[in-house]
Design a protein around this motif. Structure first.
Motif, PDB file in Angstrom:
ATOM      1  N   LEU A  55       0.900  -1.060   0.038  1.00  0.00           N
ATOM      2  CA  LEU A  55      -0.048  -0.041   0.033  1.00  0.00           C
ATOM      3  C   LEU A  55       0.938   1.197   0.259  1.00  0.00           C
ATOM      4  CD1 LEU A  55      -2.839   1.324   0.149  1.00  0.00           C
ATOM      5  CD2 LEU A  55      -2.612   1.129   2.739  1.00  0.00           C
ATOM      6  N   ALA A  56       1.782   1.184   0.798  1.00  0.00           N
ATOM      7  CA  ALA A  56       2.886   2.315   0.812  1.00  0.00           C
ATOM      8  C   ALA A  56       3.402   2.811  -0.361  1.00  0.00           C
ATOM      9  CB  ALA A  56       3.731   2.049   1.935  1.00  0.00           C
ATOM     10  N   ALA A  57       3.848   1.564  -0.900  1.00  0.00           N
ATOM     11  CA  ALA A  57       4.514   1.828  -2.480  1.00  0.00           C
ATOM     12  C   ALA A  57       3.717   2.137  -3.606  1.00  0.00           C
ATOM     13  CB  ALA A  57       5.320   0.383  -2.779  1.00  0.00           C
ATOM     14  N   SER A  58       2.265   1.685  -3.502  1.00  0.00           N
ATOM     15  CA  SER A  58       1.653   2.281  -4.363  1.00  0.00           C
ATOM     16  C   SER A  58       0.766   3.419  -4.135  1.00  0.00           C
ATOM     17  CB  SER A  58       0.273   1.106  -4.412  1.00  0.00           C
ATOM     18  OG  SER A  58      -0.522   1.430  -3.500  1.00  0.00           O
ATOM     19  N   ILE A  59       0.979   4.181  -3.040  1.00  0.00           N
ATOM     20  CA  ILE A  59       0.320   5.536  -3.142  1.00  0.00           C
ATOM     21  C   ILE A  59       1.091   6.484  -4.005  1.00  0.00           C
ATOM     22  CG2 ILE A  59       0.183   7.362  -1.516  1.00  0.00           C
ATOM     23  CD1 ILE A  59      -0.612   5.347   0.575  1.00  0.00           C
ATOM     24  N   PRO A  60       2.619   6.507  -3.775  1.00  0.00           N
ATOM     25  CA  PRO A  60       3.166   7.498  -4.931  1.00  0.00           C
ATOM     26  C   PRO A  60       2.942   7.053  -6.522  1.00  0.00           C
ATOM     27  CG  PRO A  60       4.857   6.362  -3.293  1.00  0.00           C
ATOM     28  CD  PRO A  60       3.385   5.851  -3.092  1.00  0.00           C
ATOM     29  N   PHE A  61       2.956   6.017  -6.593  1.00  0.00           N
ATOM     30  CA  PHE A  61       2.906   5.380  -7.877  1.00  0.00           C
ATOM     31  C   PHE A  61       1.490   5.971  -8.632  1.00  0.00           C
ATOM     32  CE2 PHE A  61       1.330   2.516 -11.027  1.00  0.00           C
ATOM     33  CZ  PHE A  61       2.173   2.477 -11.901  1.00  0.00           C
ATOM     34  N   ASN A  62       0.530   5.488  -7.724  1.00  0.00           N
ATOM     35  CA  ASN A  62      -0.774   6.120  -8.111  1.00  0.00           C
ATOM     36  C   ASN A  62      -1.011   7.828  -8.284  1.00  0.00           C
ATOM     37  OD1 ASN A  62      -1.822   3.415  -8.625  1.00  0.00           O
ATOM     38  ND2 ASN A  62      -2.531   3.390  -6.559  1.00  0.00           N
ATOM     39  N   TYR A  63      -0.285   8.186  -7.449  1.00  0.00           N
ATOM     40  CA  TYR A  63      -0.446   9.668  -7.369  1.00  0.00           C
ATOM     41  C   TYR A  63       0.406  10.353  -8.402  1.00  0.00           C
ATOM     42  CZ  TYR A  63       0.127  14.302  -5.818  1.00  0.00           C
ATOM     43  OH  TYR A  63       0.395  15.912  -5.799  1.00  0.00           O
ATOM     44  N   ALA A  64       1.564   9.719  -8.956  1.00  0.00           N
ATOM     45  CA  ALA A  64       2.143  10.280  -9.963  1.00  0.00           C
ATOM     46  C   ALA A  64       1.215  10.133 -11.485  1.00  0.00           C
ATOM     47  CB  ALA A  64       3.716   9.212 -10.278  1.00  0.00           C
ATOM     48  N   LEU A  65       0.870   8.769 -11.482  1.00  0.00           N
ATOM     49  CA  LEU A  65       0.087   8.273 -12.610  1.00  0.00           C
ATOM     50  C   LEU A  65      -1.000   9.262 -12.763  1.00  0.00           C
ATOM     51  CD1 LEU A  65       0.028   6.180 -14.727  1.00  0.00           C
ATOM     52  CD2 LEU A  65      -1.478   4.750 -13.542  1.00  0.00           C
ATOM     53  N   GLY A  66      -1.983   9.611 -11.586  1.00  0.00           N
ATOM     54  CA  GLY A  66      -2.713  10.370 -11.960  1.00  0.00           C
ATOM     55  C   GLY A  66      -2.459  11.782 -12.142  1.00  0.00           C
ATOM     56  N   ASN A  67      -1.559  12.294 -11.651  1.00  0.00           N
ATOM     57  CA  ASN A  67      -0.854  13.650 -12.213  1.00  0.00           C
ATOM     58  C   ASN A  67      -0.515  13.394 -13.770  1.00  0.00           C
ATOM     59  OD1 ASN A  67      -1.118  15.116  -9.871  1.00  0.00           O
ATOM     60  ND2 ASN A  67       0.872  14.556  -9.222  1.00  0.00           N
ATOM     61  N   ARG A  68      -0.109  12.422 -14.054  1.00  0.00           N
ATOM     62  CA  ARG A  68       0.143  12.342 -15.665  1.00  0.00           C
ATOM     63  C   ARG A  68      -1.132  12.318 -16.453  1.00  0.00           C
ATOM     64  NH1 ARG A  68       4.852   9.171 -17.901  1.00  0.00           N
ATOM     65  NH2 ARG A  68       4.071  10.052 -19.780  1.00  0.00           N
ATOM     66  N   ILE A  69      -2.194  11.842 -15.995  1.00  0.00           N
ATOM     67  CA  ILE A  69      -3.365  11.594 -16.741  1.00  0.00           C
ATOM     68  C   ILE A  69      -4.196  12.769 -16.763  1.00  0.00           C
ATOM     69  CG2 ILE A  69      -5.894  10.681 -16.364  1.00  0.00           C
ATOM     70  CD1 ILE A  69      -4.633   8.251 -15.549  1.00  0.00           C
ATOM     71  N   VAL A  70      -4.029  13.867 -15.618  1.00  0.00           N
ATOM     72  CA  VAL A  70      -4.588  15.077 -15.728  1.00  0.00           C
ATOM     73  C   VAL A  70      -3.960  16.245 -16.551  1.00  0.00           C
ATOM     74  CG1 VAL A  70      -4.923  17.259 -14.209  1.00  0.00           C
ATOM     75  CG2 VAL A  70      -5.637  14.683 -13.260  1.00  0.00           C
ATOM     76  N   ALA A  71      -2.558  15.986 -16.398  1.00  0.00           N
ATOM     77  CA  ALA A  71      -1.729  16.734 -17.375  1.00  0.00           C
ATOM     78  C   ALA A  71      -2.141  16.524 -19.006  1.00  0.00           C
ATOM     79  CB  ALA A  71      -0.252  16.767 -17.045  1.00  0.00           C
ATOM     80  N   CYS A  72      -2.327  15.400 -19.057  1.00  0.00           N
ATOM     81  CA  CYS A  72      -2.551  15.104 -20.569  1.00  0.00           C
ATOM     82  C   CYS A  72      -3.868  15.920 -21.289  1.00  0.00           C
ATOM     83  CB  CYS A  72      -2.873  13.606 -20.729  1.00  0.00           C
ATOM     84  SG  CYS A  72      -3.054  12.992 -22.449  1.00  0.00           S
ATOM     85  N   PRO A  73      -3.577  16.412 -22.433  1.00  0.00           N
ATOM     86  CA  PRO A  73      -4.723  17.092 -23.035  1.00  0.00           C
ATOM     87  C   PRO A  73      -5.902  16.569 -23.306  1.00  0.00           C
ATOM     88  CG  PRO A  73      -2.688  17.668 -24.297  1.00  0.00           C
ATOM     89  CD  PRO A  73      -2.364  16.452 -23.138  1.00  0.00           C
ATOM     90  N   SER A  74      -6.969  16.582 -23.020  1.00  0.00           N
ATOM     91  CA  SER A  74      -8.560  15.838 -23.310  1.00  0.00           C
ATOM     92  C   SER A  74      -8.500  15.442 -24.277  1.00  0.00           C
ATOM     93  CB  SER A  74      -9.507  16.681 -22.955  1.00  0.00           C
ATOM     94  OG  SER A  74      -9.815  17.851 -23.755  1.00  0.00           O
TER      95      SER A  74
END
Length: 84
Positions: A55-74
């Motif tokens: 769980l501790a390892a997946s939190i930063p991974f999921n956070y970084a992945l979510g930021n990349r998804i949000v940064a991607c143009p629609s």
């Protein structure tokens, strides 16, 4: 501890919720959110401590992945899904 066992329903859940609302009221929302994070880690650690590390390892991974998804143009997101 399972979600349906008495120890979760009558001890862990009420204490976690009570402390969450008390902390939110008297300390602040950020502290209440931190309490839920700690309570979640305790819940996972109670069952199998190995999963706490996962769980501790997946939190930063999921956070970084979510930021990349949000940064991607629609438009690019729709194109990747095959909608354009």
């Amino acid at each position: 501890m399972l979600f349906t066992c008495g120890e979760f329903l009558f001890v862990y859940l009420p204490l976690t919720l009570l402390l969450f609302f008390l902390i939110a009221r008297y300390v602040g929302n950020a502290a209440a959110a931190a309490w839920l994070v700690l309570a979640s880690f305790a819940f996972y650690a109670y069952w199998l401590p190995l999963y706490t590390g996962l769980l501790a390892a997946s939190i930063p991974f999921n956070y970084a992945l979510g930021n990349r998804i949000v940064a991607c143009p629609s438009d690019r997101r729709r194109l990747r899904r095959g909608l354009l």
